[in-house]
Design an enzyme around this catalytic site. Structure first.
Site, short mmCIF file in Angstrom:
data_model
loop_
_atom_site.label_atom_id
_atom_site.label_comp_id
_atom_site.label_asym_id
_atom_site.label_seq_id
_atom_site.Cartn_x
_atom_site.Cartn_y
_atom_site.Cartn_z
N GLU A 152 31.68 52.18 42.37
CA GLU A 152 32.56 52.94 41.33
C GLU A 152 31.89 53.76 40.43
O GLU A 152 30.88 53.65 40.03
CB GLU A 152 33.22 51.70 40.35
CG GLU A 152 34.21 50.63 41.09
CD GLU A 152 34.92 49.78 40.12
OE1 GLU A 152 34.31 49.74 38.91
OE2 GLU A 152 35.79 49.01 40.87
N HIS A 171 28.57 52.65 38.43
CA HIS A 171 28.87 53.40 37.09
C HIS A 171 27.65 54.29 36.17
O HIS A 171 27.80 54.27 35.18
CB HIS A 171 29.26 52.25 35.92
CG HIS A 171 30.32 51.29 36.47
ND1 HIS A 171 31.41 51.99 36.84
CD2 HIS A 171 30.43 49.90 36.69
CE1 HIS A 171 32.46 50.92 37.29
NE2 HIS A 171 31.75 49.69 37.04
#
Length: 779
Positions: free
Chosen positions: A676, A655
């Site tokens: 992610e 992130h």
């Protein structure tokens, strides 16, 4: 619904509502690197703003050597950030800003390319009708900080013409009234030199620091207790205690730290330690809980019962993707029906002897997003089932079942053969370089010691498979036990006096950087001790020395931006540490979640030969109200590797707002990477790489790197704020014969946005249905 190994589940993202809309603040990377974005060590440009008329001003940028491009980022009256490629006018790059009025405040900074690397400048200010306030460059030290056998003559210099330097040698922060630098400083004993540069009409530089250890023999730690009081957050169990008494404490700990909604971002920390012997207990493991045996080897402590992590709470709805920050280590478990360890990130399972089956999925067969096993033996089947990704290192399994997207093994007997992508399993016969973690144990006289396992090359199987783990043992008399009430000053004093550190469970606020300057220093934490840098300091700086071991720490960014949370080696470090590398193990980083944390980078590795063994660097995608959002918990980079011959085994990075991993060193290796991309990108214009393509790669190898290899890498996107956002690729690497990638994939979670390619221009766009786009090898 139940999932079988053949039917992967879709992932429930860990996002919570309430992310803030995009506004105008960007935190810039403050470390040098090749191919990534960095702050130059010294200004190599001139910049100015000229008022053209009542409503317009021209920003000018002139590099000392030609730049391929220059971008300017600016805000007018702290709003509506603009990111513009400047126009080259005979070597000076220019951009006109319009719609100004008298008194308009312009904040601006630059991103520019110089011979491959990209750099970010400091921020500058200009007032229409007023002028700019330039910043002074930070001082530099020669020689750099480190360990030396004799007195050093330290020279300070600064690249800003007309500046003066003020410094301190007592650990305090220098100010304009500190000692004026007029010539070399004689450093005859261990100390830290702090310096700032000043110039009339300019903003003071940032504080620069260098720590020097002087003497042929390291300082000897003042004798500590070999049977220390570990404080109220450590529960030590003895086999002479009744099972009911032990169970009562285990249950109390679990009930206090069980609930995902209330305990996930609490400040309660606990460790449960079992002295050698046999116990008949059931240990459910909640947030911020470490469970460990105190034997020298796993079979010295036997649990007849279970050590369990599951989707415990009704609010979890069978979902284990937020089971973070808990660990199990150094025990044997006789678990009827198998032992369950259904975790996500930052939940290591080390030195365990599981006598039976091991289940890595929740009893509900729901979502799970882990995880990591090392130096472990499982006599039965290890089943991942609904786990989306997993890494197992230097272990022994009877068999393995299941796998959704990315299952990776190295040095693990019983692991399945490489069949990526169907099933999605990647196996290396050995781990190139590894070293098990330091750990606490009790010797046969009842004294506490810390065991330091030996380095292994081309390892396979648990280090204790043929008897005791090879290595050395250090008495607790050489460890300063850090407990509630300790400050950065007391901790630094212990380090300077030659002590290792043993962090007990707690939250420790640091108002100064912890400086690790002695070779072979061990910093060992239990119960997720959490280091919070205050006032924008960097949390920990490790010198470029041999054999430092960091294990079991959680870095939680403070609300004032830190340039980096943990830095290993000074910029430009060149010494070889192949025989005795620094190891960073079970070390985790959090930006936001509990508080609105900010840090430009989480981990920077400048030293050669370092081993990064299981980290999770996480810019929070959910948390307490007001702690997450694109302009709230800001963080550019998770990991930056500048050293050569660095190896990462178990790299979880999520992130961050620019390149999540930037690898500039030669001959790097990564075995398993899970990522992610940021969920909360507000729009495409705010998320464009310096190369001009959509988004930032999750894993970027610097343009000048000629040798790099990686196995088992996955990157996922879930652009839930704006599903129109796209990333051009997840992996960005130079096209060189010795830059090789194996078993890569991308996934669009619930099809919220897309990734066009997997690596460079190779690999298909992420399809619908939370289905991977796979690349078996590149090139």
């Amino acid at each position: 619904m139940m999932w079988s190994p053949e039917k992967p589940s879709s992932r429930r993202p860990r996002w919570r509502s309430g992310l803030l809309a995009f506004a105008a603040s960007v935190v810039l990377l403050a470390v040098a690197g090749l191919g990534g974005t960095a702050t130059a060590a010294a200004p190599d440009f001139n910049q100015s703003v000229t008022q053209l008329n009542a409503t317009q001003a021209k920003i000018s940028f002139t590099p000392t050597t030609p730049a391929v491009y220059v971008d300017v980022h600016y805000l007018v009256n702290s709003a509506n950030q603009q990111n513009v490629r400047m126009t080259n006018s005979s070597g000076t790059w220019v951009q006109t800003v319009s719609s100004l009025t008298t008194g308009s405040a312009l904040e601006y900074w630059f991103t520019y390319e110089k011979s491959g690397p990209q750099y970010d400048s400091p921020h500058y200010t200009y007032t229409q009708g007023g002028g700019t306030t330039p910043s002074v460059a930070a001082p530099t030290f020669a020689p750099p900080g480190g360990t030396y056998s004799s007195t050093q003559s330290v020279t300070l210099s600064d690249s800003t013409a007309g500046s003066s330097i003020r410094y301190t040698v007592d650990g305090s922060t220098p100010t304009a009234s500190s000692t004026l630098y007029t010539g070399p400083i004689s450093v005859s004993s261990t100390r830290t030199v702090n310096a700032i540069a000043l110039k009339s009409g300019s903003t003071n530089s940032t504080v620069a620091s260098a720590s020097y250890t002087i003497g042929t023999a390291p300082a000897a730690c003042p004798s500590q207790s070999d049977t220390p009081n570990l404080g109220p957050n450590v529960h030590v169990f003895d086999p002479s205690m009744s099972s009911a008494t032990i169970q009562s404490q285990l249950d109390a700990d679990f009930n206090a730290q069980k609930d995902t909604q209330t305990a996930q971002f609490s400040e309660r920390r606990v460790a449960q330690l079992f002295k050698p012997g046999t116990y008949n207990v059931e240990d459910n493991v909640g947030f911020y809980t470490s469970v460990a045996g105190l034997g020298q080897n796993p079979d010295d402590v036997t649990i007849n019962g279970h050590v369990t992590v599951d989707a415990f709470n009704a609010s979890d709805a069978g979902n284990a993707t937020q089971n973070f920050w808990r660990s199990a280590e150094n025990m044997a478990v006789n678990a009827t029906g198998g032992d369950r360890w259904a975790v996500a990130q930052a939940a290591p399972f080390r030195r365990m002897d599981i006598r039976g089956d091991l289940q890595l999925y929740p009893a509900s067969f729901g979502f799970a997003s882990g995880g990591y096993i090392a130096d472990t033996k499982v006599s039965g089947q290890t089943a991942s089932i609904s786990q989306q990704q997993w890494y197992t290192r230097d272990s022994s399994l009877a068999s393995w079942a299941g796998g959704v997207w990315n299952m990776v093994f190295s040095g693990t007997s019983g692991a399945p053969a490489t069949t990526f992508p169907n099933p999605p399993e990647t196996t290396l016969a050995t781990t190139p370089v590894s070293r098990d973690v330091p750990y606490l144990y009790i010797d046969n006289t009842g004294k506490y010691r810390v065991f330091e396992p030996s380095l292994r090359t081309n390892a396979s199987g648990p280090s204790w498979a043929n008897g005791s783990t090879p290595g050395t043992s250090a008495p607790m008399s050489q460890f300063y036990v850090v407990k509630a009430g300790d400050t950065a000053s007391t901790i630094n004093s212990a380090l300077a006096s030659g002590c290792n550190l043993f962090f007990t469970p707690g939250v420790y606020h640091l108002n100064q950087t912890l400086n690790v300057t002695k070779a072979n220093t061990v910093i060992l934490g239990i119960g997720y001790p959490t280091l919070v840098p205050d006032n924008g300091v960097n949390a920990v700086q490790v010198a470029d020395v041999d054999g430092v071991r960091l294990k079991g720490l959680l870095f939680d960014a403070g609300t004032t931006n830190s340039a980096a949370l943990l830095t290993v080696g000074e910029s430009g470090s060149s010494a070889s540490h192949a025989a005795n590398p620094t190891t960073i193990q079970d070390v985790f980083f959090r930006i936001g979640g509990e508080n609105a944390g900010k840090a430009t980078a989480s981990l920077i590795v400048n030293s050669n030969d370092a081993i990064i063994d299981h980290i999770w660097a996480w810019r929070a995608d959910h948390g307490n109200a007001g702690s997450v959002g694109w302009t709230t918990n800001t963080a550019d980079n998770g990991v930056i590797v500048n050293g050569n011959n660095v190896e990462a085994t178990g790299l979880f990075v999520e992130h961050y707002q620019k390149y999540e991993v930037t690898w500039n060193g030669q001959n790097g290796k990564t075995i398993f990477f899970q990522n992610e991309m940021p969920y909360d990108v507000p729009n495409q214009a705010s998320w464009m790489s310096p190369a001009g393509v959509n988004g930032y790669a999750a894993y970027k190898v610097g343009a000048n790197v000629t040798s790099h290899e990686a196995w088992g890498l996955g990157s996922y996107n879930f652009f839930n704020v704006n599903p129109a956002v796209n990333a051009y690729h997840a992996f960005e690497v130079p096209n060189a014969a010795s830059v090789k990638f194996h078993s890569l994939l991308t996934v669009s979670l619930n099809y919220q946005g897309t990734i066009t390619h997997v690596i460079n221009d190779t690999g298909a766009v992420t399809p619908t249905g939370t289905t991977p786009s796979n690349v078996v090898s590149y090139p």
